[in-house]
Design a protein around this motif. Sequence first.
Motif, short mmCIF file in Angstrom:
data_model
loop_
_atom_site.label_atom_id
_atom_site.label_comp_id
_atom_site.label_asym_id
_atom_site.label_seq_id
_atom_site.Cartn_x
_atom_site.Cartn_y
_atom_site.Cartn_z
N TYR A 105 0.84 -1.20 0.00
CA TYR A 105 0.00 0.00 0.00
C TYR A 105 0.88 1.26 0.00
CZ TYR A 105 -3.68 -3.33 1.22
OH TYR A 105 -4.56 -4.39 1.23
N CYS A 106 1.74 1.35 -1.01
CA CYS A 106 2.76 2.40 -1.03
C CYS A 106 2.22 3.75 -1.51
CB CYS A 106 3.92 1.97 -1.93
SG CYS A 106 4.81 0.52 -1.30
N ASP A 107 1.04 3.80 -2.08
CA ASP A 107 0.46 5.05 -2.57
C ASP A 107 -1.01 5.05 -2.18
OD1 ASP A 107 -0.66 7.16 -3.94
OD2 ASP A 107 0.18 6.64 -5.89
N LEU A 108 -1.33 5.69 -1.08
CA LEU A 108 -2.70 5.65 -0.56
C LEU A 108 -3.65 6.50 -1.39
CD1 LEU A 108 -2.07 5.63 3.30
CD2 LEU A 108 -2.55 3.71 1.76
N THR A 117 -2.59 -1.71 7.84
CA THR A 117 -1.64 -0.61 7.93
C THR A 117 -0.54 -0.85 6.89
OG1 THR A 117 -0.06 -1.57 9.51
CG2 THR A 117 -2.03 -0.48 10.43
N THR A 118 0.18 0.19 6.55
CA THR A 118 1.19 0.08 5.51
C THR A 118 2.38 -0.77 5.91
OG1 THR A 118 2.16 2.16 6.28
CG2 THR A 118 0.58 2.28 4.45
N THR A 119 2.56 -0.96 7.20
CA THR A 119 3.67 -1.79 7.68
C THR A 119 3.20 -3.15 8.18
OG1 THR A 119 3.53 -0.92 9.93
CG2 THR A 119 4.98 0.25 8.38
N GLY A 120 1.90 -3.32 8.34
CA GLY A 120 1.38 -4.55 8.91
C GLY A 120 1.47 -4.56 10.42
N LYS A 121 1.88 -3.45 11.00
CA LYS A 121 2.02 -3.34 12.46
C LYS A 121 1.09 -2.25 12.99
CE LYS A 121 6.88 -4.75 12.21
NZ LYS A 121 8.29 -4.36 12.49
N PRO A 122 0.72 -2.33 14.26
CA PRO A 122 -0.23 -1.35 14.81
C PRO A 122 0.21 0.10 14.68
CG PRO A 122 0.02 -3.22 16.30
CD PRO A 122 1.05 -3.39 15.23
N SER A 136 -3.79 -2.25 -5.35
CA SER A 136 -3.53 -1.28 -4.28
C SER A 136 -2.36 -1.70 -3.39
CB SER A 136 -4.78 -1.09 -3.43
OG SER A 136 -5.86 -0.64 -4.22
N LYS A 137 -2.31 -2.99 -3.07
CA LYS A 137 -1.27 -3.46 -2.16
C LYS A 137 0.08 -3.61 -2.86
CE LYS A 137 -0.17 -7.21 1.08
NZ LYS A 137 -0.68 -8.45 1.75
N HIS A 138 0.08 -4.08 -4.10
CA HIS A 138 1.34 -4.45 -4.75
C HIS A 138 1.77 -3.50 -5.87
CE1 HIS A 138 1.50 -8.13 -2.43
NE2 HIS A 138 0.28 -8.47 -2.84
N ALA A 139 0.88 -3.19 -6.79
CA ALA A 139 1.29 -2.37 -7.94
C ALA A 139 1.81 -1.01 -7.52
CB ALA A 139 0.11 -2.20 -8.91
N THR A 140 1.22 -0.45 -6.46
CA THR A 140 1.62 0.88 -6.03
C THR A 140 3.02 0.91 -5.42
OG1 THR A 140 0.56 0.58 -3.86
CG2 THR A 140 -0.77 1.56 -5.62
N CYS A 141 3.62 -0.27 -5.24
CA CYS A 141 4.98 -0.33 -4.70
C CYS A 141 6.03 -0.54 -5.79
CB CYS A 141 5.08 -1.42 -3.65
SG CYS A 141 4.08 -1.10 -2.17
N ASP A 156 4.69 4.35 -11.04
CA ASP A 156 4.52 5.57 -10.24
C ASP A 156 3.74 6.64 -11.00
OD1 ASP A 156 5.70 4.92 -7.82
OD2 ASP A 156 7.71 5.57 -8.41
N VAL A 157 2.97 7.42 -10.24
CA VAL A 157 2.16 8.49 -10.85
C VAL A 157 2.39 9.84 -10.18
CG1 VAL A 157 0.38 6.91 -11.67
CG2 VAL A 157 0.16 7.94 -9.39
N GLY A 158 3.53 10.00 -9.49
CA GLY A 158 3.86 11.29 -8.90
C GLY A 158 3.52 11.45 -7.44
N PHE A 159 3.07 10.39 -6.77
CA PHE A 159 2.68 10.48 -5.36
C PHE A 159 3.90 10.69 -4.48
CE2 PHE A 159 1.92 8.28 -1.27
CZ PHE A 159 0.84 9.04 -0.81
N ASP A 160 3.78 11.62 -3.55
CA ASP A 160 4.79 11.83 -2.51
C ASP A 160 6.19 12.06 -3.08
OD1 ASP A 160 5.51 12.14 0.16
OD2 ASP A 160 5.91 10.01 0.48
N GLY A 161 6.28 12.83 -4.16
CA GLY A 161 7.57 13.20 -4.74
C GLY A 161 8.13 12.22 -5.74
#
Length: 305
Positions: free
Chosen positions: A95-98, A110-115, A165-170, A175-180
Motif C-alpha cells: 500500500y505504497c500510494d494511498l 496498515t502500511t507496515t502490517g504493524k499497529p 492497491s497493495k502491490h502495484a503501487t509499490c 509511479d504516478v507522482g505520489f509523494d515526490g
Amino acid sequence: MFPLLTLFTVLPLMASVDAWLSDNHTCALTKPIYSCENTTAIVDTCCTPTEGLVLVTQYWDTYTGLESEGSVLPKESWTIHGLWPDRCDGSYGQYCDLSRQYDPVPSPNTTTGKPDGTPVPVWEGGDVITPLLEKYGKWDLLAFMQKFWKSQNSPDWTFWQHEFSKHATCFTTYDVGFDGAPDCYGLLYENSTEASIIDFLESVVKADIQYPTYQWLSEQGITPSNQTGYEFQKIQDALTAASGAEPYLGCTGPTRQVLTEVWYYTHSYGRPQDGFLKPLDQTTKSNCNATQPIWYYERTQGSEY
C-alpha cells in the motif's frame, strides 16, 4: 516537404529541452538492464524497478464460494494470484500510494502490517476496474481476468483491486507522482492513475501466461486427484525443469500437505510491463511437507468449467 537529410537535421532542434526533463517516459530510449543485477544506482526508476525481485504468483483453489452466482474456476488451469514487487534484499512494501487505494478489505490494514503503521483506509467506492476496462474497450483483457483471475468468497473485482492497491503501487515503474515520486505517465495520458491500473493489469496477465503450471505438471503425470498424493520433490522438480528455476510451493493444512499456490521468482529486464522475466530460484523456502504425500485436489463438483 523537407528533404530527408534536412528533416533529420531539423528534428533535434524542434525537440524542446523541457521534453527531456518532463515525466513523459518512453523507456524505449533507456537501455534495459536486469533488475537487482545493476552495480550502479538506477537513474530512471520508471524504466527499471527498484523492487526488482518480481514474483509471478498463482493459486490452486478448488471452489470460489460464489458458484451460485456463476463464478467458477477455469478447467485445466491454475488461477492468477498476482505480480509482486519485492526489493532485491527480499523485503517488500505494501500500500505504497494511498491515493490509489481501492481495496475494500485492506490486508493488512496498515502500511507496515504493524499497529503503529499508517492506517490503510477502506475503499467504499465499489468496482473501479471493470468500468475502467469497459471505458477503454479492453474487452479481451477483462474477459481473460474474469476467467483466470478469480477471487474466493467475494466478487473478482475486490481481489483485483486488492492486488493493485497493495502491490502495484509499490513498483516504481507504475509511479504516478505520489509523494515526490516521478510520474511515469505524465501528459501521455489524460489520467495517470487510470493508465497505471491498466498497465498493471496487462502486466499481470502477460507474466501469468508465461507460467502454465497446470500444463507443466500434467506433462509429468501430476494431475488433480482426490485418491493419489504426490511426492513433494516430484512436483518441485517438474516445475523447476519447466520454468528454468526453483519456485516456491505453498501448502495448507495442519501438516502442510494440501498444495494451494506457487510463486515464480524472477528478475525483470527493464520494466515488468514488458514481460521479459529471467527465472530465479526461490529465496523463500517452500513450506510444503517434504516427507508426506502432497494433495493436489480435484475441483469441487460444479466449481469448474
